[in-house]
Design a protein around this motif. Structure first.
Motif, short mmCIF file in Angstrom:
data_model
loop_
_atom_site.label_atom_id
_atom_site.label_comp_id
_atom_site.label_asym_id
_atom_site.label_seq_id
_atom_site.Cartn_x
_atom_site.Cartn_y
_atom_site.Cartn_z
N ILE A 153 0.86 -1.19 0.00
CA ILE A 153 0.00 0.00 0.00
C ILE A 153 0.90 1.24 0.00
N ASP A 154 0.68 2.10 -0.96
CA ASP A 154 1.53 3.28 -1.14
C ASP A 154 0.85 4.49 -0.49
N LEU A 155 1.56 5.12 0.43
CA LEU A 155 0.95 6.17 1.25
C LEU A 155 1.95 7.27 1.56
N LEU A 156 1.45 8.49 1.54
CA LEU A 156 2.24 9.66 1.94
C LEU A 156 1.50 10.29 3.12
N VAL A 157 2.19 10.52 4.23
CA VAL A 157 1.55 11.14 5.39
C VAL A 157 2.33 12.36 5.80
N GLY A 158 1.65 13.49 5.94
CA GLY A 158 2.33 14.72 6.36
C GLY A 158 1.56 15.40 7.48
N ALA A 159 2.29 15.99 8.41
CA ALA A 159 1.66 16.76 9.49
C ALA A 159 2.60 17.90 9.85
N GLY A 173 -5.67 9.22 -3.95
CA GLY A 173 -5.08 10.00 -5.02
C GLY A 173 -3.72 9.49 -5.44
N PHE A 174 -2.81 10.42 -5.55
CA PHE A 174 -1.52 10.13 -6.19
C PHE A 174 -0.39 10.70 -5.33
N PRO A 175 0.29 9.87 -4.55
CA PRO A 175 1.36 10.39 -3.70
C PRO A 175 2.44 11.14 -4.48
N ASP A 176 2.65 10.81 -5.74
CA ASP A 176 3.63 11.54 -6.55
C ASP A 176 3.00 12.65 -7.36
N GLY A 177 1.76 13.00 -7.05
CA GLY A 177 1.06 14.01 -7.84
C GLY A 177 0.32 13.35 -8.98
N PRO A 178 -0.77 13.97 -9.44
CA PRO A 178 -1.55 13.39 -10.52
C PRO A 178 -0.70 13.16 -11.77
N ILE A 205 -2.06 10.90 1.65
CA ILE A 205 -2.45 10.65 0.26
C ILE A 205 -2.17 9.18 -0.03
N TYR A 206 -3.23 8.49 -0.30
CA TYR A 206 -3.18 7.03 -0.45
C TYR A 206 -3.44 6.69 -1.92
N ALA A 207 -2.64 5.78 -2.46
CA ALA A 207 -2.76 5.37 -3.86
C ALA A 207 -3.60 4.10 -3.96
N PRO A 208 -4.88 4.22 -4.29
CA PRO A 208 -5.73 3.03 -4.38
C PRO A 208 -5.18 1.97 -5.33
N THR A 209 -4.53 2.43 -6.41
CA THR A 209 -4.06 1.44 -7.39
C THR A 209 -2.90 0.60 -6.87
N SER A 210 -2.31 1.02 -5.73
CA SER A 210 -1.29 0.13 -5.14
C SER A 210 -1.96 -1.06 -4.46
N VAL A 211 -3.22 -0.93 -4.14
CA VAL A 211 -3.97 -2.04 -3.53
C VAL A 211 -4.58 -2.91 -4.63
N GLN A 212 -5.19 -2.25 -5.60
CA GLN A 212 -5.80 -3.00 -6.71
C GLN A 212 -5.62 -2.19 -7.98
N PRO A 213 -4.97 -2.76 -9.01
CA PRO A 213 -4.80 -2.01 -10.25
C PRO A 213 -6.16 -1.61 -10.84
N ASP A 214 -6.19 -0.46 -11.48
CA ASP A 214 -7.42 0.02 -12.12
C ASP A 214 -7.47 -0.55 -13.53
N ASP A 215 -7.64 -1.87 -13.59
CA ASP A 215 -7.48 -2.54 -14.88
C ASP A 215 -8.27 -3.86 -14.85
N PRO A 216 -9.25 -3.99 -15.75
CA PRO A 216 -10.04 -5.23 -15.75
C PRO A 216 -9.21 -6.47 -16.09
N GLY A 217 -8.07 -6.24 -16.69
CA GLY A 217 -7.19 -7.36 -17.02
C GLY A 217 -6.25 -7.72 -15.87
N LYS A 218 -6.41 -7.06 -14.72
CA LYS A 218 -5.52 -7.36 -13.59
C LYS A 218 -6.31 -7.77 -12.35
N ARG A 242 -14.50 -1.65 -3.80
CA ARG A 242 -14.53 -2.15 -2.42
C ARG A 242 -13.10 -2.35 -1.90
N ALA A 243 -12.22 -2.81 -2.80
CA ALA A 243 -10.83 -3.02 -2.41
C ALA A 243 -10.15 -1.68 -2.11
N TRP A 244 -10.43 -0.68 -2.93
CA TRP A 244 -9.84 0.65 -2.68
C TRP A 244 -10.32 1.19 -1.33
#
Ligand code: GCU
Length: 440
Positions: A153-159, A173-178, A205-218, A242-244
């Motif tokens: 799981i790819d995550l950026l946390v700032g405080a 979203g996108f930890p490295d920016g959109p 900022i959490y990257a949902p695609t690190s949990v599940q690719p946004d791809d019906p072939g994956k 649901r996975a995201w």
């Protein structure tokens, strides 16, 4: 039937060398879709509407006179036998579980039992600057490992430096920016992170695609593949939305152990497909204190029963079907949206009484998401908010763009700048600030 699927996919596994279980073919998106239709005994689906080409055989409808809904919405405050739900206890003990079950079975799929908790490691820590303050920012990876498969799981946390128990906003979203902004000049004006940090809050900022690719072939990869050892999905298995949303809960687990932030005052935000997932996160994760659901449209806050903008048939087509449970495809043939046992208002009702901000661009520039269909869903969820002692929407009539409805629990606002969450961020943050003050 399974054997036939297996043979059909053999070519694909040879081509991709993917991570399916031994002897299980890796299906392309088309094959995964076709295999699910065969599992469901469905020959063909109705096609989605075409939002690009007005001359198409099946163009998108933007004519309100033909938008409906033309069937009654399932009543969130009535039991299946028609008995009205008149008290909070019946809602929590009986009716809400029924609605959750309908979403799990028919629409989003079920989270597998016994998934391992992520093991978090810090990949990088640095001091950055947002909102005129020094921010301690960490990039983390949450390793989930089972049966020799793993997901990080790819995550950026700032405080703000020195923060303790600060409210926190989690963005899908996108930890490295959109990616669409990479290499370009960022848009003018402050980032939402500037505003959050200026308030003394933290961000994740959490990257949902690190949990599940946004791809019906994956679908045999990611957490879905990890959970079922790379087999094709069963009709009630979870989809990417649901996975995201599950990933948001894991992020919250991590934040609960972080002394810089107060996980009891955590909001979630997402836009478009991530707005759909953020709404699911609010519905399924009761620890989340507030949500900003931006331009979520079909599969998010928009009523499926509306014949305007994107349709059930689009979600059920190859390119988006991985967001949903397999069972959902039935509503694009032989069933229709009018057969769904729940609708978007039921999903919003699952969030009640927690604060929810439904934002969108107005029709002229964000028509695909059907602003009015989202407003109608919020209005139809309002009786549940009211039953639980919170205010629902303040009005029944659709407000014009740039009008923020009043209230502390369920609000709606359209901006005029297209398919973007940006113009509504300040309004959401003000709304969240009130929610956090009440929760302090
Ligand atoms: C497509 C899709 C929408 C989705 C959007 C996005 O337009 O049809 O459902 O919300 O992509 O995520 O940007």
């Amino acid at each position: 039937m399974r054997r036939r699927d297996l043979l059909a996919g053999t070519a694909a596994i040879l081509a991709s060398g993917g991570p399916a279980a031994a002897g299980v073919a890796v299906l392309t998106g088309e094959q995964a879709h076709a295999a699910m239709l065969r599992r469901l005994g469905i020959g063909a689906l109705r096609p989605g509407v075409d939002g690009m080409n007005p001359g198409a055989a099946n163009p998108v409808n933007y004519d309100e006179a033909r938008a409906g809904p033309f069937s009654l919405l399932p009543d969130p405050l009535a039991l299946p036998d028609g008995t009205p739900v008149r008290d909070a206890k019946t809602w929590w003990d009986v009716r809400r579980p029924q609605i959750l079950e309908a979403f799990a079975r028919e629409i989003h799929g079920r989270v597998p039992r016994g998934l391992p908790a992520p093991a978090w490691r810090t990949v990088k820590e640095e001091r950055v600057s947002w909102g005129g303050r020094t921010v301690v920012e960490r990039r983390l990876a949450g390793d989930v490992t089972r049966h020799g498969r793993s997901v990080a799981i790819d995550l950026l946390v700032g405080a703000p430096e020195g923060a303790a128990k600060a409210p926190v906003v989690i963005e899908l979203g996108f930890p490295d920016g959109p990616p669409w902004l990479r290499g370009r000049t960022p848009p003018l004006g402050p980032d939402w992170r500037d505003a959050v940090i200026a308030r003394g809050w933290g961000y994740a900022i959490y990257a949902p695609t690190s949990v599940q690719p946004d791809d019906p072939g994956k679908l045999q990869d990611g957490i879905i593949g990890l959970a079922n050892r790379g087999r094709p999905r069963d009709p009630e298995d979870w989809g990417a939305l649901r996975a995201w949303a599950w990933g948001v809960s894991r992020v919250l687990d991590l934040l609960e152990a972080d002394p810089a932030v107060d996980a009891r005052r955590a909001a979630v935000a997402g836009m478009s497909r991530y707005g759909k997932a953020a709404l699911l996160a609010m519905a399924y994760e009761p620890r989340l204190a507030a949500g900003y659901i931006a331009s979520s449209g079909e599969g998010g806050a928009k009523l499926h029963r509306r014949r305007r903008g994107e349709q059930v048939e689009n979600l059920a087509a190859v390119g988006e079907h991985h967001w949903m449970a397999g069972n959902f495809l039935r509503y694009a043939g032989p069933l229709t949206a009018d057969d769904l046992p729940v609708d978007a208002h039921s999903l919003i009702a699952l969030v009640a009484p927690r604060p929810l901000f439904i934002g969108t661009g107005a029709d002229a520039t964000d028509g695909w998401v059907d602003a009015r269909g989202m407003f109608m869903a919020a209005a139809a969820a309002s009786p549940v908010y009211e039953l639980l002692g919170a205010g629902g929407l303040d009005r029944a009539a659709f407000p014009p763009p740039l009008t923020l409805t009043a209230g502390d629990h369920l609000v709606f606002r359209q901006h005029a700048e297209g398919h973007t969450p940006a113009p509504n961020w300040p309004y959401f943050l003000e709304f969240a600030a009130r929610a956090f003050r009440r929760a302090a």
